[in-house]
Structures are given as C-alpha cells and as structure tokens.
Design a protein around this motif. Structure first.
Motif, PDB file in Angstrom:
ATOM      1  N   ARG A 440       0.815  -1.204   0.000  1.00  0.00           N
ATOM      2  CA  ARG A 440       0.000   0.000   0.000  1.00  0.00           C
ATOM      3  C   ARG A 440       0.857   1.265   0.000  1.00  0.00           C
ATOM      4  O   ARG A 440       0.442   2.287  -0.551  1.00  0.00           O
ATOM      5  CB  ARG A 440      -0.953   0.004   1.196  1.00  0.00           C
ATOM      6  CG  ARG A 440      -1.850   1.226   1.202  1.00  0.00           C
ATOM      7  CD  ARG A 440      -3.202   0.970   1.820  1.00  0.00           C
ATOM      8  NE  ARG A 440      -3.113   0.748   3.250  1.00  0.00           N
ATOM      9  CZ  ARG A 440      -4.193   0.585   4.018  1.00  0.00           C
ATOM     10  NH1 ARG A 440      -5.410   0.593   3.488  1.00  0.00           N
ATOM     11  NH2 ARG A 440      -4.067   0.379   5.307  1.00  0.00           N
ATOM     12  N   ARG A 441       2.028   1.209   0.588  1.00  0.00           N
ATOM     13  CA  ARG A 441       2.867   2.421   0.593  1.00  0.00           C
ATOM     14  C   ARG A 441       3.349   2.785  -0.810  1.00  0.00           C
ATOM     15  O   ARG A 441       3.822   3.904  -1.024  1.00  0.00           O
ATOM     16  CB  ARG A 441       4.047   2.264   1.543  1.00  0.00           C
ATOM     17  CG  ARG A 441       4.916   1.044   1.303  1.00  0.00           C
ATOM     18  CD  ARG A 441       6.053   1.051   2.289  1.00  0.00           C
ATOM     19  NE  ARG A 441       6.761  -0.215   2.331  1.00  0.00           N
ATOM     20  CZ  ARG A 441       7.930  -0.390   2.909  1.00  0.00           C
ATOM     21  NH1 ARG A 441       8.520   0.628   3.513  1.00  0.00           N
ATOM     22  NH2 ARG A 441       8.521  -1.564   2.907  1.00  0.00           N
ATOM     23  N   ILE A 442       3.246   1.845  -1.771  1.00  0.00           N
ATOM     24  CA  ILE A 442       3.554   2.167  -3.165  1.00  0.00           C
ATOM     25  C   ILE A 442       2.272   2.503  -3.920  1.00  0.00           C
ATOM     26  O   ILE A 442       2.192   3.530  -4.596  1.00  0.00           O
ATOM     27  CB  ILE A 442       4.287   1.003  -3.861  1.00  0.00           C
ATOM     28  CG1 ILE A 442       5.647   0.760  -3.205  1.00  0.00           C
ATOM     29  CG2 ILE A 442       4.478   1.304  -5.348  1.00  0.00           C
ATOM     30  CD1 ILE A 442       6.431  -0.396  -3.806  1.00  0.00           C
ATOM     31  N   SER A 443       1.247   1.634  -3.812  1.00  0.00           N
ATOM     32  CA  SER A 443       0.007   1.860  -4.574  1.00  0.00           C
ATOM     33  C   SER A 443      -0.648   3.181  -4.208  1.00  0.00           C
ATOM     34  O   SER A 443      -1.249   3.843  -5.071  1.00  0.00           O
ATOM     35  CB  SER A 443      -0.970   0.706  -4.346  1.00  0.00           C
ATOM     36  OG  SER A 443      -1.394   0.656  -3.001  1.00  0.00           O
ATOM     37  N   SER A 444      -0.547   3.587  -2.963  1.00  0.00           N
ATOM     38  CA  SER A 444      -1.181   4.839  -2.532  1.00  0.00           C
ATOM     39  C   SER A 444      -0.505   6.064  -3.127  1.00  0.00           C
ATOM     40  O   SER A 444      -1.082   7.154  -3.123  1.00  0.00           O
ATOM     41  CB  SER A 444      -1.163   4.934  -1.004  1.00  0.00           C
ATOM     42  OG  SER A 444       0.172   4.978  -0.516  1.00  0.00           O
ATOM     43  N   LYS A 445       0.718   5.897  -3.633  1.00  0.00           N
ATOM     44  CA  LYS A 445       1.452   7.028  -4.218  1.00  0.00           C
ATOM     45  C   LYS A 445       1.322   7.071  -5.741  1.00  0.00           C
ATOM     46  O   LYS A 445       1.879   7.965  -6.379  1.00  0.00           O
ATOM     47  CB  LYS A 445       2.920   6.943  -3.814  1.00  0.00           C
ATOM     48  CG  LYS A 445       3.160   7.122  -2.314  1.00  0.00           C
ATOM     49  CD  LYS A 445       4.626   6.977  -1.959  1.00  0.00           C
ATOM     50  CE  LYS A 445       4.879   7.278  -0.479  1.00  0.00           C
ATOM     51  NZ  LYS A 445       4.169   6.327   0.413  1.00  0.00           N
TER      52      LYS A 445
END
Length: 627
Positions: A440-445
């Motif tokens: 999520r720390r990648i997809s959210s960006k």
C-alpha cells in the motif's frame, strides 16, 4: 579474592550467554532477511495488518497471502521513494520484474514477412507470429486456411498487409486463430482490397484472449461481393479493442456478417470509422454482437456515409450485456435509400447508454426501424423522416420463463447444490496474467483516476492508442462506473485496501474464501459434501473480481441477501475429490433485468427465483466468520 573470582566468573558466564543469544538472534534475523518471514517484508506486514484489522483468530487464507508483493523490504522502501518522487517511470522494467507485475502489453513481437507459396493454396497450422505482405495478390480461386495459428502463446501477433489484394474467387479462413493467448494483436491493412467474389471467414478468432488488439484498415476496400463473416470472434476475451477504419470503403455489394461477436467478453471495445463509406448495396448484419458481455463499448462514426441502398441489421445486439455504451455519430449520413433495422437492441442486464448524433442526417429516403429497443438513449440531430419506433423502451419481454437453456451452467438453482447431484461446471479458470498486489505504501502514491491518464501512461510507458493505454482506460472505466442501485463498490490494488473495504462493509469479524483450483472446469462434475456458510443462513458478502491492470487489481462490491456454500467437487467417473468450490446464491433478483443470462439459462424472471453461481479461480468472497 575468591568472592571476586566468583563474581568475575558469573559476569563472564552472563556475557557469554548474552553473546550467544545475540549471535543466535543475528543469525535468525539474517536468515529471515532472505525469506518470506522477514518482519519488514510486504507479506509480514500484511499478516500484521490482518491481525490488527480482523478480530477473530481463524487461520489466515494462504491464497490471499500468496498475492502479497514479493518485493524485499529494501526494494519496497526504494520503490516507494521513487513513486513518491514521481520517478518510478525511469525504473519501470526492474520494478515490474521485482514486484511481479505485468507490464508487457505493448512489447514488440516478431513480425517477419512471409511470402512463401504466395500463389498456391496454404494450410497454416501451428504457425506462430508471422507477417504477410502482398500474400495471394491477384490470386484466382483457391483458399488459405489459418488453423491453430499462434495457439496458447503469451504474445500472439499477425500482420496481414495487402493480403489477397485484387484476387478473384479466393477464400481466406481463420479458424481457431490465436486461441488462449495472453496478448494478441492483428493488423489487417488493405486486406482483400479490390477483391472480386470469394470470402473471408473469421471463425473462432482469438477466443479466450486476455487483451485482443485488432486493427482493420481499408479492409476489403473497393471490393466486389467479397463476403466477410465474423463468427465467434474474440468471444470470452478480457479487455482489448477492435478498430475498423474505412472497412469495405467504396465496396460493391460487400456482405459483412457479425455473429456472436465478442460474446461473454469483458470490457471489450470496437470502433468503426468510415465503415462501408461510399459503398454500394452494402449488407451488414450484427447478430448477438457483444451479447452477455461486461461493459462493452462500441463506436460507429461515419458508418455507411454516402452509401447507396445499404442494408444494416442489428439483432439482439448487446443482448443481456452488463452496462455498456454505444455511440452512433453521423451513421448513414448523406446515404441514399439506406435501410437499418434495430431488433431487440440493447436488452441489457444493467442498462447501458446509447448516443445517436446526426444519425441518417441528409439521407435520401432513409428507412430506420427500432423494435423492442433498450433504455437510456440520446438522439441528437436525427433524421426527421423514415424513422419508426415500435416497442421502443419496452421491457425485453416481461418475463422470460419456460424452457431451460444450458449455456455452460454459469448459473444454477440452489436446489441443484446438493450432495450426489451432477452438473456442468462453467469455465472457472483464471485467465488473467499472473501478478501480485503492490504494497500500500507504493500503490497509494500512484495515480488512479481518469483525470490522471497522462501521468499513468507516462509511468507505465503506454503509447497513444496502444494496448497498455486501453488496459488503463478500461480499468478506470470499470472502477469509476456509478454503482448500481444498492451496490457499494471499490477497486483495490493492495491487500490492505481489500481488508479495509471488507471490514468496513461487514465488520471486523470476517473471513474470505475462494474456489480451491480450476479442476472440473467446463466439464460435468458430481457435487460432494456441501456446507452452508454461517449455517446456511441469509447473509451479506463482499465479492472481489480481478480487473486487468499492470499490478493485481480487484473490483470489490457488496452483495446483500445471499447464501454462501462450500462444496466438494468430485470426478464423475472415480467420485474422488478434485476441487473445493465456493458458490454464492443471490436470493433477491427483483432488480435484475428480464433479459439477464441467468433467466435465459434457468427460465422464470426477476424476483421469481434465486440465482447461484460459482466463485471463479482467484476471485473471492468475504463473509462474517463462520461459528
């Protein structure tokens, strides 16, 4: 002195123990860095998130954990920083490889020109990724057959440039062309231009393909009675696009027959620009086009413009499809004595949207008939004469009941789900490319909206009008679609987002299930032991279905008033267990369309019966925990 020595020895022993403990801890920690048990890995983070958000202590589903990102802790942090700094596009290839994404939609394939046996009959079987230029030009009679062409490969491609040009009485058969490919591209430019007689037959063309990308430019232009048949064309495919530009332009008496085109496909798109333009006595038939499809999009622009005595028939077009959109712009404009018939057009399960602009405008003696036409239609600058509406916006038969039609048993009654019964399983195989969730720390960006398409194209290296661009647009269109009445939905690109949506809808005491494997697909099976989830009581669920995208993306939506079952699937002959299936039964079908495939298959109509179906491979359903 003795007491001092004793104290020293004790301290040395304690230090030794501490040293051994540290060495053991470091050893264990270093080992875990190379394994899935690394406490900082995306998989371990997902397990901790599950424990935090879900209140029960039931075993965690291994099939969901297996979809966690394979990125190492270091790589996950590195790519998260790149995503935050808008620099991920510069590292896309290693990122896609390390994160188990599918970014190769626009990969180039080998398209070597093949001119062998150009003037003799040809039988192409088990032939892969070739280009044909000037093949069969000027040929008299004979036939070329493409059967088993590019069968089951990852990237299938075929370029047919000026194929069969100026031929006479020549036939081209495309049978079982590129079946089960992942990404299939076909380029037909000036195909059969100025051909006389003969026929082109596309039968079982690109079935079960993930991303078909087909382009027909000046196909059959200036032809004379060269018949074209598209039967079972791109059926049961996922996403993709077909472009027909200047198709049959200046043709004379060119029949085009589209039968079962795009049947049961998912988010398929077709664009017809200048199709049959300036043609004479064109005869086009669209029968069962985009039937049973999910959100098909078809654009007809300048179709049949300036034509003479053309006949166009749309029968059962987009029948029982889910949503969808058709645009007819300047269709048959300035034509002479054209006849167009819309029969049972647009009887969708979830009504789509149709726009007619300048339809038949400027035409002489137009004859356009709409009979039993669907809903949600917009007519602008439409021809004022020669248009009839019979049964317009009428329900597509008030109730479809009576004789049962078995179409691969996609739907069944709850009473059929009992131990010892035999039924035909549908094709439950997962046909999507293998991918993983993003942390999520990648997809959210990463951007994910139709207003950020340009940035998404930059990140994923998508060219204009490319397959990747269509994959992005299709996914966004599906995810941004207005929810149906009573539906709550969300698209999720991380397992954490999926857990959040399920917990927000059902509460924290939840679990998730899926069908164990693909065994039994498309064959008769025997039902073994059946267990009703939550004691077989009426419940609510969240169903999640895969969408095609570079990373693993699910379309999740709430499903009220259902019963969920788990059932052993047995082999018909040996009665041994081959699968563990999950089925969901919808108890309230009152808001479903009368033309829904379930009623066509089972009989009856909305609100009269419950409708059940299997959860397909790698799709899943969430319910409250079973006690």
């Amino acid at each position: 002195m003795a007491e001092m020595d004793s104290s020293r020895r004790l301290k040395l022993i304690n230090r030794s123990i501490l040293f051994i403990f540290i060495i053991f801890f470091l050893f264990s920690f270093n080992v875990s860095l190379a394994s899935n048990d690394n406490p900082f890995s995306p998989r371990s983070s997902l397990i901790r998130y599950w424990n935090k958000q879900i209140s029960n202590q039931f075993p965690k589903p291994t099939f969901l954990l297996s979809k966690a990102s394979p990125l190492s802790a270091v790589d996950a942090a590195f790519y998260a920083r790149l995503a935050a700094g808008n620099a991920l596009a510069d590292h896309l290839t290693p990122f896609c490889s390390a994160a188990n994404l599918f970014c190769g939609f626009d990969d180039d394939v080998d398209e070597k020109i093949d001119t062998r046996r150009a003037h003799s009959d040809a039988d192409f079987s088990s032939y892969t990724n070739k280009g044909f230029a000037n093949y069969g030009s000027g040929k008299l009679g004979g036939a070329d057959v493409f059967k088993g062409y590019s069968d089951g490969i990852n990237f299938a491609s075929g370029a047919f440039v000026r194929y069969s040009r100026s031929s006479t009485g020549h036939r081209e058969d495309f049978a079982n062309y590129s079946p089960d490919a992942n990404v299939a591209a076909g380029n037909f430019t000036s195909y059969a231009a100025a051909a006389t007689g003969g026929a082109g037959d596309f039968k079982t063309y690109m079935p079960r393909v993930n991303v078909p990308d087909l382009r027909f430019t000046s196909y059959d232009s200036s032809g004379n009675n060269h018949k074209l048949t598209f039967k079972s064309y791109v059926d049961d495919t996922n996403s993709g696009n077909q472009a027909f530009a200047s198709y049959a332009k200046n043709g004379n008496g060119v029949p085009a027959d589209f039968t079962s085109y795009g049947d049961t496909s998912n988010v398929i798109g077709s664009t017809f620009t200048g199709y049959g333009e300036l043609g004479n006595a064109a005869n086009d038939s669209f029968t069962a086009y985009s039937s049973n499809a999910n959100n098909p999009t078809n654009n007809f622009k300048n179709y049949g413009n300036g034509g003479n005595s053309g006949v166009h028939s749309f029968a059962s077009y987009r029948d029982t499809a889910n949503a969808g959109r058709d645009t007819f712009q300047s269709y048959d404009r300035d034509s002479n004595t054209g006849k167009t018939s819309f029969l049972n057009y647009g009887k969708s399960f979830n009504e789509g949207l149709d726009t007619f602009k300048e339809y038949a405008k400027g035409g002489r003696n137009p004859n356009v008939g709409f009979k039993v036409y669907g809903f949600n239609n917009s007519f602008k600058e439409y021809a004022q004469k020669g248009i009839t509406f019979a049964g317009y916006t009428k329900k597509s038969s008030e109730i479809l009941s009576g004789k049962t039609v078995n179409k691969e048993a996609k739907f069944f009654r709850e009473s059929m789900l009992k131990e010892g019964s035999t039924m035909k399983m549908p094709d439950i195989r997962d046909k999507m490319p293998a991918r993983s969730f993003l942390p999520r720390r990648i997809s959210s960006k990463l951007p994910f909206s139709s207003g950020e398409v340009a940035e998404l194209k930059r990140i994923f290296h998508a060219r204009d009008n490319s397959t990747m661009e269509r994959v992005i647009l299709n996914a966004l269109g599906e995810c941004e679609r207005v929810p149906s009445r009573g539906e709550t939905k969300r698209c999720v690109g991380s397992a954490e987002d999926m857990i959040d949506f399920a917990a927000a809808t059902l509460g924290p005491d939840i679990t998730v299930r899926t069908t164990e494997n693909r065994a039994g697909s498309r064959r008769s099976v025997v039902i073994g032991k059946v267990i009703g989830v939550n004691g077989g009581r009426v419940t609510k669920s969240v169903s999640c279905h895969q969408s095609l995208y570079p990373y693993l993306l699910y379309y999740c939506h709430s499903v009220p008033k259902v019963r969920v079952y788990e059932a052993d699937i047995l082999d018909v002959e040996t009665k041994t267990k081959i699968n563990r299936g999950v089925a969901i039964c919808h108890l309230d079908t009152s808001s479903w369309s009368p033309g829904h495939l379930a009623f066509v298959t089972l009989g009856y109509g909305p609100g009269q019966i419950e409708v059940c179906h299997w959860i397909f491979e790698n799709d899943m359903t969430w319910t409250t925990a079973d006690r």
